[in-house]
Enzyme design. Structure first.
Site, PDB file in Angstrom:
ATOM      1  N   LYS A  13      -0.484  21.958   1.969  1.00 43.78           N
ATOM      2  CA  LYS A  13       0.960  21.699   1.927  1.00 43.78           C
ATOM      3  C   LYS A  13       1.620  21.984   3.275  1.00 43.78           C
ATOM      4  CE  LYS A  13       1.572  24.760  -1.367  1.00 43.78           C
ATOM      5  NZ  LYS A  13       0.182  25.275  -1.543  1.00 43.78           N
ATOM      6  N   ARG A  88       7.619  26.580  -8.249  1.00 43.83           N
ATOM      7  CA  ARG A  88       6.320  27.070  -8.695  1.00 43.83           C
ATOM      8  C   ARG A  88       6.318  27.435 -10.172  1.00 43.83           C
ATOM      9  NH1 ARG A  88       4.533  28.971  -3.362  1.00 43.83           N
ATOM     10  NH2 ARG A  88       2.436  29.812  -3.410  1.00 43.83           N
ATOM     11  N   ARG A 127      -7.891  30.560   7.513  1.00 49.06           N
ATOM     12  CA  ARG A 127      -6.586  30.083   7.996  1.00 49.06           C
ATOM     13  C   ARG A 127      -5.924  31.075   8.954  1.00 49.06           C
ATOM     14  NH1 ARG A 127      -2.065  28.429   3.675  1.00 49.06           N
ATOM     15  NH2 ARG A 127      -2.423  30.479   2.748  1.00 49.06           N
ATOM     16  N   ARG A 161      -2.479  35.996   7.539  1.00 50.49           N
ATOM     17  CA  ARG A 161      -1.661  36.578   6.483  1.00 50.49           C
ATOM     18  C   ARG A 161      -2.438  37.666   5.738  1.00 50.49           C
ATOM     19  NH1 ARG A 161       0.489  31.374   3.356  1.00 50.49           N
ATOM     20  NH2 ARG A 161       0.235  32.850   1.652  1.00 50.49           N
ATOM     21  N   ARG A 172      -3.815  34.114  -6.882  1.00 48.74           N
ATOM     22  CA  ARG A 172      -2.861  33.043  -6.582  1.00 48.74           C
ATOM     23  C   ARG A 172      -3.269  31.735  -7.263  1.00 48.74           C
ATOM     24  NH1 ARG A 172      -3.258  34.009  -0.410  1.00 48.74           N
ATOM     25  NH2 ARG A 172      -2.282  31.978  -0.173  1.00 48.74           N
TER      26      ARG A 172
HETATM   27  P1  ADP Z   1       0.323  29.242  -0.067  1.00 47.80           P
HETATM   28  O1  ADP Z   1       0.658  28.576   1.250  1.00 47.80           O
HETATM   29  O2  ADP Z   1      -0.980  29.922  -0.017  1.00 47.80           O
HETATM   30  O3  ADP Z   1       0.503  28.306  -1.222  1.00 47.80           O
HETATM   31  P2  ADP Z   1       2.895  30.577   0.064  1.00 47.80           P
HETATM   32  O4  ADP Z   1       3.056  30.888   1.505  1.00 47.80           O
HETATM   33  O5  ADP Z   1       3.598  29.390  -0.463  1.00 47.80           O
HETATM   34  O6  ADP Z   1       1.338  30.450  -0.251  1.00 47.80           O
HETATM   35  O7  ADP Z   1       3.311  31.816  -0.809  1.00 47.80           O
HETATM   36  C1  ADP Z   1       2.849  33.132  -0.516  1.00 47.80           C
HETATM   37  C2  ADP Z   1       3.347  34.098  -1.583  1.00 47.80           C
HETATM   38  O8  ADP Z   1       4.782  34.119  -1.580  1.00 47.80           O
HETATM   39  C3  ADP Z   1       2.972  33.703  -3.012  1.00 47.80           C
HETATM   40  O9  ADP Z   1       1.677  34.180  -3.386  1.00 47.80           O
HETATM   41  C4  ADP Z   1       4.102  34.381  -3.806  1.00 47.80           C
HETATM   42  O10 ADP Z   1       3.883  35.766  -3.915  1.00 47.80           O
HETATM   43  C5  ADP Z   1       5.305  34.179  -2.902  1.00 47.80           C
HETATM   44  N1  ADP Z   1       6.022  32.908  -3.185  1.00 47.80           N
HETATM   45  C6  ADP Z   1       6.163  31.852  -2.339  1.00 47.80           C
HETATM   46  N2  ADP Z   1       6.882  30.861  -2.907  1.00 47.80           N
HETATM   47  C7  ADP Z   1       7.196  31.301  -4.160  1.00 47.80           C
HETATM   48  C8  ADP Z   1       7.898  30.723  -5.247  1.00 47.80           C
HETATM   49  N3  ADP Z   1       8.424  29.470  -5.187  1.00 47.80           N
HETATM   50  N4  ADP Z   1       8.023  31.451  -6.389  1.00 47.80           N
HETATM   51  C9  ADP Z   1       7.513  32.699  -6.476  1.00 47.80           C
HETATM   52  N5  ADP Z   1       6.818  33.291  -5.496  1.00 47.80           N
HETATM   53  C10 ADP Z   1       6.653  32.603  -4.334  1.00 47.80           C
HETATM   54  P1  ADP Z   2      -1.150  25.480   1.863  1.00 47.49           P
HETATM   55  O1  ADP Z   2       0.127  25.436   2.661  1.00 47.49           O
HETATM   56  O2  ADP Z   2      -1.189  24.446   0.771  1.00 47.49           O
HETATM   57  O3  ADP Z   2      -1.470  26.840   1.358  1.00 47.49           O
HETATM   58  P2  ADP Z   2      -2.438  24.983   4.454  1.00 47.49           P
HETATM   59  O4  ADP Z   2      -1.793  23.720   4.921  1.00 47.49           O
HETATM   60  O5  ADP Z   2      -2.028  26.252   5.107  1.00 47.49           O
HETATM   61  O6  ADP Z   2      -2.352  25.088   2.849  1.00 47.49           O
HETATM   62  O7  ADP Z   2      -4.029  24.777   4.636  1.00 47.49           O
HETATM   63  C1  ADP Z   2      -4.935  25.874   4.411  1.00 47.49           C
HETATM   64  C2  ADP Z   2      -5.997  25.867   5.518  1.00 47.49           C
HETATM   65  O8  ADP Z   2      -6.857  24.719   5.326  1.00 47.49           O
HETATM   66  C3  ADP Z   2      -5.433  25.753   6.915  1.00 47.49           C
HETATM   67  O9  ADP Z   2      -6.164  26.616   7.773  1.00 47.49           O
HETATM   68  C4  ADP Z   2      -5.610  24.280   7.299  1.00 47.49           C
HETATM   69  O10 ADP Z   2      -5.898  24.154   8.685  1.00 47.49           O
HETATM   70  C5  ADP Z   2      -6.808  23.868   6.452  1.00 47.49           C
HETATM   71  N1  ADP Z   2      -6.670  22.501   5.936  1.00 47.49           N
HETATM   72  C6  ADP Z   2      -5.546  21.870   5.516  1.00 47.49           C
HETATM   73  N2  ADP Z   2      -5.810  20.612   5.108  1.00 47.49           N
HETATM   74  C7  ADP Z   2      -7.144  20.433   5.260  1.00 47.49           C
HETATM   75  C8  ADP Z   2      -8.041  19.315   5.027  1.00 47.49           C
HETATM   76  N3  ADP Z   2      -7.602  18.151   4.529  1.00 47.49           N
HETATM   77  N4  ADP Z   2      -9.345  19.507   5.309  1.00 47.49           N
HETATM   78  C9  ADP Z   2      -9.796  20.693   5.807  1.00 47.49           C
HETATM   79  N5  ADP Z   2      -9.018  21.763   6.043  1.00 47.49           N
HETATM   80  C10 ADP Z   2      -7.703  21.641   5.792  1.00 47.49           C
END
Ligand code: ADP
Ligand code: ADP
Ligand code: ZN
Length: 215
Positions: A13, A88, A127, A161, A172
């Site tokens: 994302k 979410r 990551r 992170r 998660r």
């Molecule tokens: P990821 O990129 O791995 O999907 P995020 O950066 O979006 O993770 O979120 C990290 C943490 O922040 C989540 O595990 C949760 O604790 C909190 N968080 C983020 N967005 C939300 C949301 N929309 N509702 C509740 N908790 C959230």
């Molecule tokens: P999210 O925001 O959904 O938690 P991220 O965009 O941070 O996910 O992606 C998680 C990790 O995977 C990052 O280190 C990113 O560089 C890698 N990644 C993202 N998309 C791909 C893909 N299509 N193939 C391989 N690695 C990816």
């Protein structure tokens, strides 16, 4: 245009949102980024959220919806929003509708990044991001062109992170399955969901999303 990027942790994302921002001048609204900023600044929201985030659980609906409303108010009405990591839960999906309607915005697309869960742990544990500009990287899948130097801003400092460890990722993912995946039918019923193969190469994922936005 306002869109949601939906998918489990590590689906891509943030990676895709950053690309859409550059190409279309849209704004990425990541509740995860907003919460991390609040934790870092030690605000009341940050103090409440810190332990919850470290455990991989969800912060309260009220907190995240308030953050989203404030962020939308801070940006111009002409700028499109990319919701990344929000909504979410079902209550957050209801709040988003209200938040958008009251600001004369509507939701155009929900892009579901479809991924194989087995790949997510490796994506998450590898990551990291540029500490200066926030550009995302991966130990194996997306390395800077020059080792130790950010492609985008030339910075040399990177960060990981605290919640990007295997234990928290499992929690998660469970949260995603239990609380987030069930909101898809709400958007399916409106006919605005497109499933994109999130296991494809990053550039192919980007191309698939752009095709949806330009359709
Ligand atoms: P990821 O990129 O791995 O999907 P995020 O950066 O979006 O993770 O979120 C990290 C943490 O922040 C989540 O595990 C949760 O604790 C909190 N968080 C983020 N967005 C939300 C949301 N929309 N509702 C509740 N908790 C959230
Ligand atoms: P999210 O925001 O959904 O938690 P991220 O965009 O941070 O996910 O992606 C998680 C990790 O995977 C990052 O280190 C990113 O560089 C890698 N990644 C993202 N998309 C791909 C893909 N299509 N193939 C391989 N690695 C990816
Ligand atoms: Zn950078």
């Amino acid at each position: 245009m306002n869109i949601i990027l939906l998918g489990p942790p590590g689906a891509g994302k943030g990676t895709q949102a950053q690309r859409l921002v550059e190409k279309y001048g849209m704004r990425q609204l990541s509740t995860g980024d907003m919460l991390r900023a609040a934790v870092k600044a030690g605000t009341p929201v940050g103090l409440k959220a810190k332990a919850v985030m470290e455990a991989g659980e969800l912060v309260s609906d009220e907190i995240v919806s308030a953050l989203i409303g404030d962020e939308l108010d801070a940006m111009g009405p002409a700028v499109g929003a990319i919701f990344d990591g929000y909504p979410r839960t079902a209550p957050q999906a209801v709040s988003l509708d209200e938040i958008l309607t009251s600001r004369n915005r509507s939701l155009d697309h929900v892009i579901e990044l479809d991924v194989n869960e087995d790949a997510l742990v490796e994506r998450i544990t590898g990551r990291y991001t540029c500490a200066t500009c926030g550009k995302g990287y991966h130990d194996t899948f997306e390395q800077p062109k020059v080792a130790g130097t950010c492609d985008k801003c030339g910075g040399h400092e990177f960060k990981r992170r605290p919640d990007d460890n295997e234990q928290t990722v499992r929690t998660r993912m469970a949260e995603y399955r239990a609380k987030t995946a069930p909101i898809l039918p709400i958007y399916d019923a409106r006919g605005i969901v497109t499933r994109v193969d999130g296991m494809a190469d990053m550039d192919d994922v980007t191309a698939a999303i752009e095709a949806v936005l330009e359709s």
